[in-house]
Design a protein around this motif. Structure first.
Motif, short mmCIF file in Angstrom:
data_model
loop_
_atom_site.label_atom_id
_atom_site.label_comp_id
_atom_site.label_asym_id
_atom_site.label_seq_id
_atom_site.Cartn_x
_atom_site.Cartn_y
_atom_site.Cartn_z
N PRO A 126 17.85 -10.78 8.79
CA PRO A 126 18.89 -10.55 7.79
C PRO A 126 19.44 -11.82 7.17
O PRO A 126 19.78 -11.84 5.99
CB PRO A 126 19.96 -9.80 8.59
N SER A 127 19.52 -12.90 7.96
CA SER A 127 20.06 -14.15 7.42
C SER A 127 19.18 -14.71 6.31
O SER A 127 19.66 -15.44 5.43
CB SER A 127 20.18 -15.19 8.54
N ALA A 165 0.83 -1.20 0.00
CA ALA A 165 0.00 0.00 0.00
C ALA A 165 0.86 1.25 0.00
O ALA A 165 0.60 2.21 -0.73
CB ALA A 165 -0.92 -0.01 1.22
N ALA A 166 1.91 1.26 0.82
CA ALA A 166 2.87 2.36 0.81
C ALA A 166 3.95 2.07 -0.24
O ALA A 166 4.01 0.98 -0.79
CB ALA A 166 3.49 2.52 2.19
N ALA A 167 4.80 3.04 -0.49
CA ALA A 167 5.80 2.88 -1.55
C ALA A 167 6.97 2.00 -1.12
O ALA A 167 7.57 1.32 -1.95
CB ALA A 167 6.31 4.26 -1.97
N GLU A 168 7.29 1.97 0.17
CA GLU A 168 8.50 1.33 0.63
C GLU A 168 8.38 -0.20 0.64
O GLU A 168 7.32 -0.75 0.87
CB GLU A 168 8.86 1.82 2.04
N ASN A 169 9.52 -0.84 0.43
CA ASN A 169 9.64 -2.29 0.60
C ASN A 169 9.57 -2.57 2.11
O ASN A 169 10.39 -2.07 2.88
CB ASN A 169 10.97 -2.76 0.03
N LEU A 170 8.60 -3.36 2.53
CA LEU A 170 8.38 -3.55 3.96
C LEU A 170 9.29 -4.61 4.60
O LEU A 170 9.25 -4.81 5.82
CB LEU A 170 6.92 -3.91 4.23
N LEU A 171 10.10 -5.31 3.82
CA LEU A 171 10.87 -6.43 4.37
C LEU A 171 12.10 -6.02 5.20
O LEU A 171 12.34 -6.60 6.26
CB LEU A 171 11.30 -7.37 3.24
N PRO A 172 12.93 -5.05 4.76
CA PRO A 172 14.11 -4.68 5.55
C PRO A 172 13.74 -4.24 6.97
O PRO A 172 12.81 -3.46 7.17
CB PRO A 172 14.71 -3.52 4.76
#
Length: 423
Positions: free
Chosen positions: A387-388, A375-382
């Motif tokens: 991190p692994s 829904a927002a522009a940002e990639n929500l995963l980071p």
């Protein structure tokens, strides 16, 4: 804003409740029942039980450009309305496995698979799903589809609603005016008409400049109306778009001028950025149907030129009632080439996201591709996925932004493509 995948690892469903409903409830509910957020979640789960999406609202052409589907690829996708899952067959994959927590969507997709396989020719198929308002569709269902449906799906379509009509009758009463999304679009049209605006007039535009002039003069001012601003500030007002409370919060974070302004910007892109001759999403939003012209834009699966190929490969497609994570958990290592998550991650907790991506990474074949929208522009995963896990995947940021710009449905803030790195 699509069908709830509820990509969770699930415990055994309660024996007292149907499995599909239990899966859906568990995917949605994150807060105590008597809290304000908990009540909102339960209201959404209730309205989401039935048919929501007669048409999926992600652009399948963009999906296929991102996935670069190769002959022999194995695809797992959220089903939703089934338009995209069927369209992927054009690229000649080995399999398209669709999953959905909503049992109505499972029945809807199984009906569509049976229609492709058993209708005598393209014209009957187009009359059923393209026009979707012909009384002859009932006879076509009874003759060509009914004998080939599984018992559960047949029971769903032949059940009578409170109106006394069988559910299958929506194919004689304009399919695309039904379902939760159809109801929501209809409400939008009624509100516009209260202010003297007929959204269908946009479809008279002959150029992009005409589309822009109509939007600026007629549609944009509606979002300044007090009623519209008040209604869109309520989370429940967007349930008809398939937006659960968690995703409303993600969408609201896309700007600081209020939900009405965010929705106005998304609708502006839908109305103004693509010619009407190419954008069937605009026809559905502003006309509540596909173009009645033979050359009008259609989803790839519904186009005459693709029908033969899809029909020849229809046996490679399947639909099951399951969450994405539990479905992957039963698959062998390295057995999936393409993963299509729609926008389901917007309403997941960090724990759910990590369970999902552990299974995606385990089952990913060399060079696997994952696509999803937000829904927002940002990639929500980071910052949310370990991190692994995330370091095993390359985020194609530049390509993702370019693909987002081509997405004719225009209702999302971001499109995201991840590719498994070589060992």
């Amino acid at each position: 804003m699509q069908s709830m995948s509820g990509a969770l690892t699930l415990r055994k469903p309660d024996a007292a409740k149907p499995a599909g409903r239990t899966r859906l409830d568990r995917a949605v509910r994150q807060n105590p029942l008597l809290s304000r957020a908990g009540l909102s979640e339960r209201l959404f789960a209730h309205v989401f039980k039935g048919l929501v999406y007669p048409q999926i609202w992600e652009d399948p052409d963009v999906d296929m450009q991102a996935l670069r589907i190769r002959p022999g690829d194995r695809i797992v996708t959220i089903a939703s309305g089934g338009c995209n899952a069927l369209s992927y067959l054009i690229a000649d994959p080995a399999s398209v496995e669709a999953v959905d927590l909503n049992t109505a969507h499972v029945a809807f997709n199984r009906l569509k698979l049976a229609a492709v396989a058993n209708f005598p020719e393209y014209e009957t198929f187009y009359r059923f799903y393209g026009k979707a308002d012909d009384r002859g569709n009932i006879a076509a269902y009874q003759r060509f589809i009914q004998p080939h449906l599984d018992a559960q799906s047949r029971a769903y379509w032949e059940k009578r609603t409170l109106s006394g009509r069988r559910r299958i009758s929506i194919f004689t009463r304009d399919l695309y005016r039904h379902g939760l999304l159809g109801f929501f679009i209809g409400c939008g049209h009624r509100v516009a008409r209260l202010y003297g605006i007929d959204p269908r007039d946009l479809l008279k535009a002959e150029t992009l400049d005409d589309q822009r002039r109509f939007f600026d003069a007629a549609i944009a001012p509606l979002f300044e109306k007090r009623l519209v601003r008040w209604a869109t500030s309520r989370k429940s007002s967007l349930f008809g778009l398939g937006i659960p409370p968690q995703q409303y919060n993600a969408l609201a974070s896309a700007g600081d001028a209020g939900m009405a302004s965010i929705l106005r910007a998304r609708l502006e892109r839908l109305a103004c950025d693509f010619p009407l001759s190419e954008n069937y999403f605009a026809w559905q939003a502003f006309g509540r149907s596909y173009s009645h012209e033979e050359a009008g834009p259609l989803p790839p699966y519904l186009s005459r030129g693709n029908f033969a190929a899809i029909r020849a490969r229809i046996g490679r497609a399947s639909v099951v009632n399951a969450s994405f994570t539990e479905f992957l958990a039963a698959k062998p290592d390295g057995s999936v080439d393409c993963f299509v998550l729609l926008d389901a991650q917007d309403w997941m907790t960090d724990g759910q996201l990590n369970e999902l991506w552990r299974e995606i990474t385990r089952t990913a074949a060399p060079g696997a591709r994952v696509i999803f929208r937000t829904a927002a522009a940002e990639n929500l995963l980071p910052g949310r996925v370990e991190p692994s896990i995330l370091q095993r995947w390359a985020y194609r940021e530049t390509e993702s932004k370019a693909l987002h710009g081509r997405d004719r449905s225009s209702i999302y803030g971001g499109f995201h493509l991840h590719v498994l790195k070589a060992d």
